[in-house]
Design an enzyme around this catalytic site. Structure first.
Site, mmCIF file in Angstrom:
data_model
loop_
_atom_site.group_PDB
_atom_site.id
_atom_site.type_symbol
_atom_site.label_atom_id
_atom_site.label_comp_id
_atom_site.label_asym_id
_atom_site.label_seq_id
_atom_site.Cartn_x
_atom_site.Cartn_y
_atom_site.Cartn_z
ATOM 1 N N GLN A 71 7.299 47.953 34.602
ATOM 2 C CA GLN A 71 6.227 47.037 34.257
ATOM 3 C C GLN A 71 5.436 47.559 33.063
ATOM 4 O O GLN A 71 6.015 48.023 32.090
ATOM 5 C CB GLN A 71 5.348 46.823 35.488
ATOM 6 N N TYR A 74 0.565 52.664 29.694
ATOM 7 C CA TYR A 74 -0.225 52.973 28.495
ATOM 8 C C TYR A 74 0.233 54.303 27.922
ATOM 9 O O TYR A 74 0.548 55.241 28.663
ATOM 10 C CB TYR A 74 -1.712 53.065 28.854
ATOM 11 N N LEU A 136 7.897 57.421 33.948
ATOM 12 C CA LEU A 136 9.192 57.492 33.272
ATOM 13 C C LEU A 136 9.836 56.115 33.232
ATOM 14 O O LEU A 136 9.508 55.229 34.015
ATOM 15 C CB LEU A 136 10.113 58.503 33.949
ATOM 16 N N CYS A 166 2.137 50.358 35.954
ATOM 17 C CA CYS A 166 3.488 50.224 36.504
ATOM 18 C C CYS A 166 3.584 49.071 37.502
ATOM 19 O O CYS A 166 4.487 49.038 38.352
ATOM 20 C CB CYS A 166 3.949 51.534 37.142
#
Length: 208
Positions: A71, A74, A136, A166
């Protein structure tokens, strides 16, 4: 054939994203694997499955749609970013194994600074209690990976409050600085490069 470490300093996200795609498209069977070590100027990145509504409060920080999984997240100054440009087939390395390896490198670097972190089942990355400290994401093309990991060292965490990190509503973010470690981002990048190299070359050496 050694693993190449390529320190890039502070770089624009889109330029680096395009460079990764170009490197992967043009590499051949004998192209050395590379680790790109860098920090990004402020940017939100939205993965393939990314939902725009996870950006809660728009700001002057640009949003870039990219081709990794996941998703929104930053990137900004004070965050250690390592891109892993790896020929998985040549190392007999599966994607899940590479994800585990990346998480392990972050866990080991954090432990060296007295920070106990952990994995959370079903949520890639590393966490300190209920707060995410390392993220990651990967893209596999032509059997090779690009994108990689980001570890929060000494960055402004406020931009994470403008998103569902995320895709998780209310997920807190933390950093080495928040957890009491005094270390530079460049030093953490060097540690990550060393540990990733150890894991890749020990556990997944090049096929002969």
């Amino acid at each position: 054939m050694s693993l190449v470490h390529r320190p890039l300093g502070s770089v624009d996200y889109v330029t680096t994203f395009e460079a990764q795609k170009r490197f992967t498209a043009e590499r051949g069977p004998d192209t050395p694997d590379e680790l790109w070590l860098l920090q990004h100027q402020p940017v939100y990145t939205l993965g393939l499955a990314g939902k725009p509504e996870h950006l809660l409060i728009p700001s002057e920080v640009p949003v870039v749609k990219i081709d990794r999984g996941g998703q929104i997240t930053y990137h900004g100054p004070g965050q250690a970013v390592v891109y892993l440009l790896i020929d998985l087939a040549r190392r007999n390395l599966k994607v899940r194994e590479q994800v585990t390896l990346m998480e392990q490198a972050m866990l080991d670097v954090l432990a060296s600074h007295g920070i106990t972190a952990e994995r959370h089942e079903g949520a890639p990355g590393v966490y300190v209690r209920d707060a995410k400290i390392g993220a990651l994401g990967l893209k596999i093309a032509r059997g090779c990976s690009y994108h990689g990991l980001s570890l929060n060292v000494d960055l402004d965490l406020a931009p994470f409050l403008r998103i569902n990190p995320c895709g998780y509503e209310g997920l807190r973010s933390t950093s080495l600085k928040e957890e009491g470690a005094t270390v530079t981002t460049d030093a953490v990048l060097a540690q990550l490069a060393t540990r990733l190299t150890e894991l890749l070359e020990r556990d997944y050496p090049l096929a002969r």
